[in-house]
Design a protein around this motif. Structure first.
Motif, PDB file in Angstrom:
ATOM      1  N   ASP A 315      -0.107  13.420  18.669  1.00 53.97           N
ATOM      2  CA  ASP A 315       0.445  13.180  17.074  1.00 53.97           C
ATOM      3  C   ASP A 315       0.913  11.524  16.920  1.00 53.97           C
ATOM      4  O   ASP A 315       0.557  10.922  16.083  1.00 53.97           O
ATOM      5  N   ARG A 316       1.666  11.284  18.057  1.00 58.33           N
ATOM      6  CA  ARG A 316       1.974   9.813  18.346  1.00 58.33           C
ATOM      7  C   ARG A 316       0.724   8.934  18.539  1.00 58.33           C
ATOM      8  O   ARG A 316       0.732   7.793  17.776  1.00 58.33           O
ATOM      9  N   LEU A 317      -0.164   9.470  19.366  1.00 59.87           N
ATOM     10  CA  LEU A 317      -1.285   8.507  19.511  1.00 59.87           C
ATOM     11  C   LEU A 317      -2.314   8.364  18.165  1.00 59.87           C
ATOM     12  O   LEU A 317      -2.806   7.214  17.908  1.00 59.87           O
ATOM     13  N   ILE A 318      -2.288   9.440  17.404  1.00 54.67           N
ATOM     14  CA  ILE A 318      -3.067   9.187  16.187  1.00 54.67           C
ATOM     15  C   ILE A 318      -2.305   8.335  15.255  1.00 54.67           C
ATOM     16  O   ILE A 318      -2.904   7.611  14.423  1.00 54.67           O
ATOM     17  N   ALA A 319      -0.988   8.341  15.264  1.00 52.91           N
ATOM     18  CA  ALA A 319      -0.212   7.731  14.179  1.00 52.91           C
ATOM     19  C   ALA A 319      -0.328   6.012  14.590  1.00 52.91           C
ATOM     20  O   ALA A 319      -0.362   5.238  13.840  1.00 52.91           O
ATOM     21  N   LEU A 320      -0.460   5.816  16.240  1.00 54.48           N
ATOM     22  CA  LEU A 320      -0.512   4.453  16.423  1.00 54.48           C
ATOM     23  C   LEU A 320      -1.916   4.114  16.231  1.00 54.48           C
ATOM     24  O   LEU A 320      -2.003   2.898  15.816  1.00 54.48           O
ATOM     25  N   ALA A 321      -2.836   4.906  16.327  1.00 53.12           N
ATOM     26  CA  ALA A 321      -4.280   4.409  15.878  1.00 53.12           C
ATOM     27  C   ALA A 321      -4.379   4.066  14.356  1.00 53.12           C
ATOM     28  O   ALA A 321      -4.965   2.898  13.917  1.00 53.12           O
ATOM     29  N   LEU A 322      -3.675   4.679  13.436  1.00 53.76           N
ATOM     30  CA  LEU A 322      -3.709   4.438  12.328  1.00 53.76           C
ATOM     31  C   LEU A 322      -2.975   3.116  11.837  1.00 53.76           C
ATOM     32  O   LEU A 322      -3.093   2.532  11.160  1.00 53.76           O
ATOM     33  N   GLU A 323      -1.704   3.179  12.496  1.00 55.08           N
ATOM     34  CA  GLU A 323      -0.889   1.707  12.227  1.00 55.08           C
ATOM     35  C   GLU A 323      -1.772   0.491  12.791  1.00 55.08           C
ATOM     36  O   GLU A 323      -1.711  -0.480  12.124  1.00 55.08           O
ATOM     37  N   ARG A 324      -2.289   0.669  13.776  1.00 56.77           N
ATOM     38  CA  ARG A 324      -2.947  -0.437  14.272  1.00 56.77           C
ATOM     39  C   ARG A 324      -4.317  -0.695  13.149  1.00 56.77           C
ATOM     40  O   ARG A 324      -4.705  -1.990  12.844  1.00 56.77           O
ATOM     41  N   HIS A 325      -5.028   0.356  12.816  1.00 58.13           N
ATOM     42  CA  HIS A 325      -6.225  -0.098  11.987  1.00 58.13           C
ATOM     43  C   HIS A 325      -5.601  -0.822  10.452  1.00 58.13           C
ATOM     44  O   HIS A 325      -6.194  -1.619  10.201  1.00 58.13           O
ATOM     45  N   GLU A 326      -4.192  -0.274  10.223  1.00 57.17           N
ATOM     46  CA  GLU A 326      -3.954  -0.743   8.684  1.00 57.17           C
ATOM     47  C   GLU A 326      -3.373  -2.230   9.178  1.00 57.17           C
ATOM     48  O   GLU A 326      -3.657  -3.147   8.296  1.00 57.17           O
ATOM     49  N   ARG A 327      -3.040  -2.344  10.396  1.00 53.52           N
ATOM     50  CA  ARG A 327      -2.403  -3.815  10.727  1.00 53.52           C
ATOM     51  C   ARG A 327      -3.402  -5.042  10.656  1.00 53.52           C
ATOM     52  O   ARG A 327      -3.529  -5.736  10.070  1.00 53.52           O
ATOM     53  N   ARG A 328      -4.627  -4.534  11.410  1.00 55.15           N
ATOM     54  CA  ARG A 328      -5.861  -5.323  11.479  1.00 55.15           C
ATOM     55  C   ARG A 328      -6.494  -5.482  10.080  1.00 55.15           C
ATOM     56  O   ARG A 328      -7.268  -6.288  10.262  1.00 55.15           O
ATOM     57  N   ALA A 329      -6.388  -4.530   9.546  1.00 54.96           N
ATOM     58  CA  ALA A 329      -7.154  -4.611   8.036  1.00 54.96           C
ATOM     59  C   ALA A 329      -6.617  -5.631   7.118  1.00 54.96           C
ATOM     60  O   ALA A 329      -7.377  -6.141   6.181  1.00 54.96           O
TER      61      ALA A 329
END
Length: 333
Positions: A315-329
């Motif tokens: 769960d945490r790894l998926i949340a981290l992936a989404l956080e990074r994608h949103e930040r880089r977007a």
């Protein structure tokens, strides 16, 4: 949330990846995730199998860069990708680059960190520049004569491979040439590395901009060294958690784990491997950006000891992936 799990791959670690991916799929909560599996066979063929999703099984012969191929279309239909791949063509930045081009959030290190940590020669150069201690080595490129200035035993290894594939423990000069020849079957860049006499320990790291270290675990191989069989055969090794090292060495391992993670631009997850000498000195061995990921793998066990279950880790790894994608977007390119 629709999750795609990438499994298999072209490397010699294909079967390990399949085992890791099967554990991941079984652990993802079906109430929260719709899971599909994209399996890459040893020839690079992509197979789409409906796991807990509604998409039909299909396949494409080569890398799915054509917009109308089923796997490529699938990547555009998911919320996040878990690339549970080990070794070349999966852990080395190649698949990460594909996912960046597809604009899909994915778990784990990005292109740069993946490529850097796969290359033990370049990885060590970066850590040395940051003042992080690593084992000394000589790098042999294609055409270089096997030579080094270290005392025996030494380890000879391909620069860009994992799971101890192609690695030899060399006890004297008569064994050196054959060991280099073996390593060159897997890579045209080879490392001759000093033998470090010490306790082998490992530490997991989890996070993006504020990474945290796991409990430190000690590897006890039931062999002369921690080779492929010791890693993956039943009874090949014992994991002692916490590691039987001094509190000072334990703190130093956890400190260097986070420093190494940050220095190499890792995000999401990584397992950092160390040696602890009898003097207490801690030496970094390598970073695995996609460590073995079954529920009984070292990475999962170390975080379980830190109070984070396998399912929560995902769960945490998926949340981290989404956080990074949103930040880089938000960045302008």
């Amino acid at each position: 949330m629709r999750v795609a799990v990438l499994a298999g791959g072209r490397s010699s670690e294909h079967e390990i990846s399949l085992a890791s991916a099967a554990s991941v799929v079984a652990a993802l909560d079906p109430e929260r995730y719709e899971t599909i599996v994209l399996e890459i066979d040893k020839h690079g063929r992509w197979e789409l199998a409906a796991s807990r999703g509604a998409l039909p099984a299909s396949s494409v012969e080569t890398l799915p860069v054509v917009a109308h191929s089923a796997p490529a279309a699938t990547l555009g239909q998911v919320d996040v990708v878990l690339p549970i791949l080990h070794g070349p063509f999966g852990e080395d930045g190649t698949v990460q680059g594909l996912l960046e081009l597809a604009g899909v959030p994915y778990v784990g290190a990005g292109v740069t960190a993946s490529a850097l940590c796969m290359d033990k020669d370049l990885f060590k150069a970066v850590l040395r520049d940051r003042g992080i201690p690593v084992a000394r080595n000589v790098t042999l490129r294609d055409g270089d004569e096997p030579a080094h200035d270290f005392a025996y035993p030494v380890f000879v290894k391909p620069a860009r491979l994992g799971s101890s594939v192609g690695i030899s423990k060399v006890r004297d000069a008569t064994e050196l040439e054959a060991a280099v020849e073996l390593a060159r079957r897997h890579d045209d860049k080879v490392l001759v590395e000093e033998g470090v006499d010490g306790v082998e320990v490992e530490c997991g790291v989890l996070g993006n901009r504020a990474p945290v270290a796991s409990v430190v675990g000690e590897i006890v191989a039931h062999a002369d060294w921690y080779d492929y069989s010791a890693k993956y055969d039943d009874g090949g090794m014992d994991l002692v958690v916490p590691a039987r090292i001094s509190p000072e060495s334990d703190a130093r391992v956890r400190e260097l784990a986070v420093e190494s993670f940050v220095a190499t631009e890792c995000e999401g997850m990584a397992r950092i491997d160390f040696f602890v000498r009898a003097s207490g000195e801690v030496v970094v061995n390598e970073i695995n950006t996609i460590p073995g990921f079954t529920s009984t793998s070292v990475y999962a066990k170390l975080f379980e000891a830190a109070g984070i279950t396998y399912a929560e880790l995902l769960d945490r790894l998926i949340a981290l992936a989404l956080e990074r994608h949103e930040r880089r977007a938000q960045l302008l390119f």
